[in-house]
Design a protein around this motif. Structure first.
Motif, PDB file in Angstrom:
ATOM      1  N   ARG A 133      11.762  13.547 -30.334  1.00 25.10           N
ATOM      2  CA  ARG A 133      11.299  13.288 -31.754  1.00 25.10           C
ATOM      3  C   ARG A 133      10.674  12.028 -31.584  1.00 25.10           C
ATOM      4  O   ARG A 133       9.331  11.756 -32.187  1.00 25.10           O
ATOM      5  CB  ARG A 133      12.306  13.203 -32.949  1.00 25.10           C
ATOM      6  N   ARG A 134      11.099  11.155 -31.006  1.00 25.68           N
ATOM      7  CA  ARG A 134      10.766   9.607 -30.762  1.00 25.68           C
ATOM      8  C   ARG A 134       9.140   9.592 -30.229  1.00 25.68           C
ATOM      9  O   ARG A 134       8.173   9.129 -30.347  1.00 25.68           O
ATOM     10  CB  ARG A 134      11.436   8.520 -30.369  1.00 25.68           C
ATOM     11  N   ALA A 135       9.344  10.705 -28.861  1.00 33.57           N
ATOM     12  CA  ALA A 135       8.175  10.758 -28.017  1.00 33.57           C
ATOM     13  C   ALA A 135       6.928  11.402 -28.898  1.00 33.57           C
ATOM     14  O   ALA A 135       5.687  11.106 -28.697  1.00 33.57           O
ATOM     15  CB  ALA A 135       8.363  11.441 -26.968  1.00 33.57           C
ATOM     16  N   LEU A 136       7.316  12.351 -29.751  1.00 34.58           N
ATOM     17  CA  LEU A 136       6.136  12.879 -30.394  1.00 34.58           C
ATOM     18  C   LEU A 136       5.279  11.953 -31.486  1.00 34.58           C
ATOM     19  O   LEU A 136       4.226  11.674 -31.603  1.00 34.58           O
ATOM     20  CB  LEU A 136       6.612  14.288 -31.199  1.00 34.58           C
ATOM     21  N   ARG A 137       6.293  11.275 -32.246  1.00 38.03           N
ATOM     22  CA  ARG A 137       5.814  10.342 -33.117  1.00 38.03           C
ATOM     23  C   ARG A 137       5.364   9.174 -32.470  1.00 38.03           C
ATOM     24  O   ARG A 137       4.241   8.886 -32.904  1.00 38.03           O
ATOM     25  CB  ARG A 137       7.024   9.784 -34.048  1.00 38.03           C
ATOM     26  N   ALA A 138       5.623   8.571 -31.324  1.00 36.61           N
ATOM     27  CA  ALA A 138       5.179   7.632 -30.649  1.00 36.61           C
ATOM     28  C   ALA A 138       3.572   8.042 -30.197  1.00 36.61           C
ATOM     29  O   ALA A 138       2.852   7.002 -29.998  1.00 36.61           O
ATOM     30  CB  ALA A 138       5.931   7.180 -29.410  1.00 36.61           C
ATOM     31  N   ALA A 139       3.450   9.253 -29.733  1.00 38.40           N
ATOM     32  CA  ALA A 139       2.056   9.774 -29.416  1.00 38.40           C
ATOM     33  C   ALA A 139       1.317   9.816 -30.611  1.00 38.40           C
ATOM     34  O   ALA A 139       0.053  10.163 -30.438  1.00 38.40           O
ATOM     35  CB  ALA A 139       2.386  11.047 -28.487  1.00 38.40           C
TER      36      ALA A 139
END
Length: 425
Positions: A133-139
């Protein structure tokens, strides 16, 4: 001193009972009457079927079947080719090889400037994990969850988003039954997974994609409040093929949901053959009667489902078995497949019309979940799905009425107990 707590408990129980009655009354709808007589073949009846299920027949589409783990290659291909938008909606996302592949593809798309929207069910999406979830939002991906666990969603927590949909640039869509877990790698699942899942989705191009974009928008706007418009999401769509299609997904208040009307009405329209492939086959009494009526007018009805040793939900499988006797006595042919979890939600009628989508043949899908099913009028697509049915029959065995009638007492008790819980499973 003890009278007040007893009195308060009685009042609380009474209020709870009234609230449950109100909730049941608000959500209740009349089951559809399935006694209608239909003249003509499916080609002449498709407009009626689409209209009854609150849709419109859209001509000029192309359809490609995508089976088993080839689905994930197709998703990566579409995301990799996207220039403007990626919209992904699904019920289940679980950490593993598949989830990592999808996360990587979505993050790459977002970093190159594609607008990525991901909508997952609040229950099935919990397995995504914080890291993804964090990786998707950070991207730069926008991630939302349908009916997350919270007080404001208390009245709708049983309503789940069971749709499975990927749309890229508003012109190509994948619709079907696939989820994002390693079990859907089929014969190539990692050792950590116990049961392989097999599935069917369709890749579609053409004007029907506008309808599918509208289906995605419905729940996205409901969860985020965001509306989107313009050529990046609703581009002008020219005919991509010669296939007529329609979509069912609406859930009107106090009326049967469109996916329920679609499946039940199609049974009444059959003249030669009905073939169902579904992992959770628990038809309600009115649907069983409609199947029986179809058999009496000369229709061959065959249903393929996973065996109890090849299902991911034995409780639902046991619930389904409760009504096997009535189905078999009606002349419905039942087959249990031992290959693995046969997860596709497919029905073909008379070798010319097909339903492919996310809907199981049970109370939860037909009455509660948000679902999406495509109706496809094309002999070629129906032939491919019927050929898949025949291939899977090689790994299946027919259900015998005599065997069912002589099943042990403990199995009968299990079936009745599970059937009574079927709507909350």
């Amino acid at each position: 001193m003890n009278a007040w707590p007893q009195w308060a408990a009685g009042i609380a129980a009474g209020i709870a009972g009234v609230l449950l009655l109100v909730l049941w009354s608000v959500r209740r709808h009349r089951p559809p009457s399935l006694g209608m007589a239909c003249e003509g073949d499916m080609a002449s009846l498709t407009d009626s079927l689409a209209g009854l299920s609150l849709g419109t027949v859209v001509p000029g589409n192309a359809v490609e079947l995508v089976l088993d783990d080839a689905f994930f290659d197709a998703v990566e291909e579409q995301i990799g080719a996207a220039r403007h938008t990626v919209h992904l909606e699904n019920f289940l996302w679980k950490k593993g090889v598949v989830a990592t592949r999808m996360t990587t593809a979505l993050c790459k798309a977002a970093r190159r400037g594609v607008c990525v929207r991901v909508l997952l069910d609040g229950m099935g999406g919990r397995r995504m994990g914080r890291a993804a979830r964090r990786a998707l939002r950070a991207a730069g991906c926008r991630v939302a969850f349908f009916h997350r666990w919270s007080l404001r969603n208390l009245g709708v927590l049983t309503d789940r988003d069971h749709r499975k949909l990927v749309i890229t640039d508003g012109h190509t869509a994948l619709v079907g039954g696939h989820c994002y877990t390693d079990a859907w790698l089929g014969d190539h699942i990692p050792a950590t997974e116990q049961l392989p899942a097999y599935d069917v989705s369709v890749r579609v191009r053409g004007p029907i994609v506008h309808t599918l974009q509208g289906a995605f928008s419905e729940n996205w706007a409901g969860e985020t409040g965001e509306l989107f418009a313009g050529d990046a999401v609703f581009p002008p769509l020219q005919p991509a093929g010669a296939i007529a299609m329609h979509a069912a997904y609406a859930k009107p208040e106090r009326s049967a949901p469109a996916v329920k009307i679609l499946h039940h009405a199609a049974i009444c329209m059959a003249h030669r053959r009905i073939q169902v492939q579904n992992p959770y086959f628990i038809p309600k009494p009115e649907a069983i009667d409609a199947f029986g009526a179809a058999v009496r007018r000369g229709v061959e009805v065959r249903v393929l489902m996973p065996a109890i040793d090849a299902t991911d939900n034995p409780v639902v499988n046991l619930a389904a078995r409760r009504n096997f006797g009535k189905l078999l006595r009606c002349g419905v042919q039942l087959f249990e497949c031992h290959k693995g979890l046969i997860h596709q939600k497919v029905m073909t009628i008379d070798g010319s019309w097909s339903a492919v989508g996310s809907s199981n043949f049970d109370d939860r899908s037909f009455d509660t979940n948000d679902e999406l099913t495509l109706g496809i009028l094309d002999d070629g697509v129906a032939r491919q799905l019927d050929a898949l049915f025949e291939r899977l029959l090689r790994s299946a065995r027919p259900v015998s009425l005599q065997e069912w009638e002589h099943r042990p007492l403990h199995r009968r008790l299990q079936e009745h107990a599970c059937y009574s819980l079927r709507q909350v499973l």
